[in-house]
Every structure is written in C-alpha cells, then in structure tokens.
Design a protein around this motif. Sequence first.
Motif, mmCIF file in Angstrom:
data_model
loop_
_atom_site.group_PDB
_atom_site.id
_atom_site.type_symbol
_atom_site.label_atom_id
_atom_site.label_comp_id
_atom_site.label_asym_id
_atom_site.label_seq_id
_atom_site.Cartn_x
_atom_site.Cartn_y
_atom_site.Cartn_z
ATOM 1 N N GLY A 1 -40.278 -36.028 22.785
ATOM 2 C CA GLY A 1 -39.639 -36.627 21.621
ATOM 3 C C GLY A 1 -38.264 -36.081 21.299
ATOM 4 O O GLY A 1 -37.522 -36.687 20.520
ATOM 5 N N SER A 2 -37.912 -34.952 21.909
ATOM 6 C CA SER A 2 -36.605 -34.349 21.683
ATOM 7 C C SER A 2 -35.510 -34.988 22.530
ATOM 8 O O SER A 2 -34.347 -34.660 22.369
ATOM 9 C CB SER A 2 -36.660 -32.856 21.996
ATOM 10 O OG SER A 2 -37.593 -32.192 21.163
ATOM 11 N N TYR A 3 -35.903 -35.893 23.421
ATOM 12 C CA TYR A 3 -34.964 -36.519 24.344
ATOM 13 C C TYR A 3 -34.822 -37.999 24.029
ATOM 14 O O TYR A 3 -35.818 -38.692 23.801
ATOM 15 C CB TYR A 3 -35.448 -36.317 25.791
ATOM 16 C CG TYR A 3 -35.389 -34.876 26.218
ATOM 17 C CD1 TYR A 3 -36.373 -33.971 25.837
ATOM 18 C CD2 TYR A 3 -34.326 -34.403 26.986
ATOM 19 C CE1 TYR A 3 -36.299 -32.630 26.215
ATOM 20 C CE2 TYR A 3 -34.252 -33.072 27.370
ATOM 21 C CZ TYR A 3 -35.244 -32.200 26.975
ATOM 22 O OH TYR A 3 -35.162 -30.872 27.345
ATOM 23 N N ASP A 4 -33.565 -38.464 24.054
ATOM 24 C CA ASP A 4 -33.349 -39.856 23.679
ATOM 25 C C ASP A 4 -32.846 -40.738 24.811
ATOM 26 O O ASP A 4 -32.812 -41.969 24.652
ATOM 27 C CB ASP A 4 -32.407 -39.956 22.464
ATOM 28 C CG ASP A 4 -31.091 -39.219 22.653
ATOM 29 O OD1 ASP A 4 -30.228 -39.353 21.767
ATOM 30 O OD2 ASP A 4 -30.930 -38.497 23.659
ATOM 31 N N TYR A 5 -32.465 -40.156 25.923
ATOM 32 C CA TYR A 5 -32.040 -40.949 27.065
ATOM 33 C C TYR A 5 -32.736 -40.438 28.311
ATOM 34 O O TYR A 5 -32.875 -39.228 28.516
ATOM 35 C CB TYR A 5 -30.524 -40.902 27.250
ATOM 36 C CG TYR A 5 -29.782 -41.654 26.165
ATOM 37 C CD1 TYR A 5 -29.217 -40.965 25.093
ATOM 38 C CD2 TYR A 5 -29.665 -43.038 26.213
ATOM 39 C CE1 TYR A 5 -28.556 -41.653 24.089
ATOM 40 C CE2 TYR A 5 -28.996 -43.731 25.211
ATOM 41 C CZ TYR A 5 -28.455 -43.032 24.157
ATOM 42 O OH TYR A 5 -27.802 -43.719 23.168
ATOM 43 N N TRP A 6 -33.151 -41.407 29.152
ATOM 44 C CA TRP A 6 -33.917 -41.087 30.349
ATOM 45 C C TRP A 6 -33.352 -41.821 31.554
ATOM 46 O O TRP A 6 -32.855 -42.949 31.436
ATOM 47 C CB TRP A 6 -35.374 -41.510 30.160
ATOM 48 C CG TRP A 6 -36.057 -40.770 29.068
ATOM 49 C CD1 TRP A 6 -35.978 -41.006 27.727
ATOM 50 C CD2 TRP A 6 -36.916 -39.629 29.221
ATOM 51 N NE1 TRP A 6 -36.733 -40.095 27.035
ATOM 52 C CE2 TRP A 6 -37.327 -39.245 27.929
ATOM 53 C CE3 TRP A 6 -37.376 -38.913 30.323
ATOM 54 C CZ2 TRP A 6 -38.169 -38.160 27.714
ATOM 55 C CZ3 TRP A 6 -38.217 -37.848 30.114
ATOM 56 C CH2 TRP A 6 -38.602 -37.478 28.808
ATOM 57 N N GLY A 7 -33.458 -41.187 32.708
ATOM 58 C CA GLY A 7 -33.125 -41.849 33.947
ATOM 59 C C GLY A 7 -34.290 -42.703 34.436
ATOM 60 O O GLY A 7 -35.347 -42.740 33.809
ATOM 61 N N GLN A 8 -34.084 -43.372 35.549
ATOM 62 C CA GLN A 8 -35.101 -44.254 36.119
ATOM 63 C C GLN A 8 -36.143 -43.491 36.920
ATOM 64 O O GLN A 8 -37.218 -44.032 37.204
ATOM 65 C CB GLN A 8 -34.437 -45.304 37.017
ATOM 66 C CG GLN A 8 -33.578 -46.287 36.243
ATOM 67 C CD GLN A 8 -34.398 -47.075 35.244
ATOM 68 O OE1 GLN A 8 -35.400 -47.692 35.595
ATOM 69 N NE2 GLN A 8 -33.994 -47.050 33.984
ATOM 70 N N GLY A 9 -35.851 -42.278 37.301
ATOM 71 C CA GLY A 9 -36.812 -41.461 38.026
ATOM 72 C C GLY A 9 -36.600 -41.484 39.526
ATOM 73 O O GLY A 9 -36.067 -42.443 40.082
ATOM 74 N N THR A 10 -37.032 -40.399 40.171
ATOM 75 C CA THR A 10 -36.982 -40.306 41.622
ATOM 76 C C THR A 10 -38.321 -39.747 42.108
ATOM 77 O O THR A 10 -38.857 -38.812 41.524
ATOM 78 C CB THR A 10 -35.794 -39.438 42.086
ATOM 79 O OG1 THR A 10 -35.705 -39.457 43.507
ATOM 80 C CG2 THR A 10 -35.906 -38.000 41.611
ATOM 81 N N GLN A 11 -38.861 -40.338 43.158
ATOM 82 C CA GLN A 11 -40.181 -39.973 43.646
ATOM 83 C C GLN A 11 -40.115 -38.714 44.496
ATOM 84 O O GLN A 11 -39.279 -38.598 45.405
ATOM 85 C CB GLN A 11 -40.771 -41.109 44.483
ATOM 86 C CG GLN A 11 -42.112 -40.801 45.107
ATOM 87 C CD GLN A 11 -43.225 -40.720 44.089
ATOM 88 O OE1 GLN A 11 -43.315 -41.551 43.181
ATOM 89 N NE2 GLN A 11 -44.095 -39.723 44.231
ATOM 90 N N VAL A 12 -41.010 -37.788 44.206
ATOM 91 C CA VAL A 12 -41.190 -36.590 45.021
ATOM 92 C C VAL A 12 -42.633 -36.595 45.509
ATOM 93 O O VAL A 12 -43.564 -36.677 44.701
ATOM 94 C CB VAL A 12 -40.901 -35.311 44.214
ATOM 95 C CG1 VAL A 12 -41.294 -34.075 45.015
ATOM 96 C CG2 VAL A 12 -39.430 -35.253 43.830
ATOM 97 N N THR A 13 -42.802 -36.522 46.811
ATOM 98 C CA THR A 13 -44.137 -36.489 47.399
ATOM 99 C C THR A 13 -44.260 -35.248 48.265
ATOM 100 O O THR A 13 -43.448 -35.038 49.179
ATOM 101 C CB THR A 13 -44.400 -37.735 48.249
ATOM 102 O OG1 THR A 13 -44.236 -38.904 47.445
ATOM 103 C CG2 THR A 13 -45.814 -37.723 48.814
#
Length: 122
Positions: A107-119
């Motif tokens: 909740g302290s964060y207001d902007y997010w990236g799309q994400g990157t997969q790590v396997t």
Amino acid sequence: QVQLVESGGGLVQPGGSLRLSCAASGRTFSSYTMGWFRQAPGKEREFVAASGGTGREYGYSVKGRFTISRDNAKNTVYLQMNSLKPEDTGVYYCASARGPFTATTRGSYDYWGQGTQVTVSS
C-alpha cells in the motif's frame, strides 16, 4: 505519467544469479523509495527489497542473497539475485513508493511495472 519498465528476468538453475533492472520515468527518481516485489502462482505478492531515504530493507527469505541498488543519475534500480532457489520463482515487479521513506508494504507504493518472469529450475 510515471512509467516503470523491468528487464533481466529469465530461466536460471538453482544456485545461479540474475540481475533485474527497472528504468523509471515521469517523477523525480531520487526523491522516492523504489522497491521490488514478487508473486508466485497462487500466492500473494510479497515484498522483496526496497531502497529509500531511510536505507535498504529486505524480505526475510532473500536477506543475505539479494541486493538492491539504484543509480539516480540513470533513474534505474537494480536487484542482484544470488544463490537462487526454486522458491524464488515468480513474477518480479518494480514499484515506486509514495514518498522517500523506505517502505515494505504494498500500500505504500503507487506505481508498478508490468513485471518480469524469473524461473529457477534445473
């Protein structure tokens, strides 16, 4: 408009290393805490690491293995991941906090990236 773009994910064997990058634009990068979160299939998004005005914080499961760093001149935050384990598998998200104080909650964060997969798998 704040934009966060992650890169560097991929497939790695257990015990290996990866470095994630997140390029930010749209706000004064140095004035805000930057963080990394991850989400495994069927699980909630969890805190991984953060770098802000009050220092660095790490999630319990990654402490001693992961290192967060930032280059304010390049508006980029990094996550160096060493000694990777299969349980580190997931989508890793970069996030920008609402202010300069180092924060560990979503909740302290207001902007997010799309994400990157790590396997992490053999």
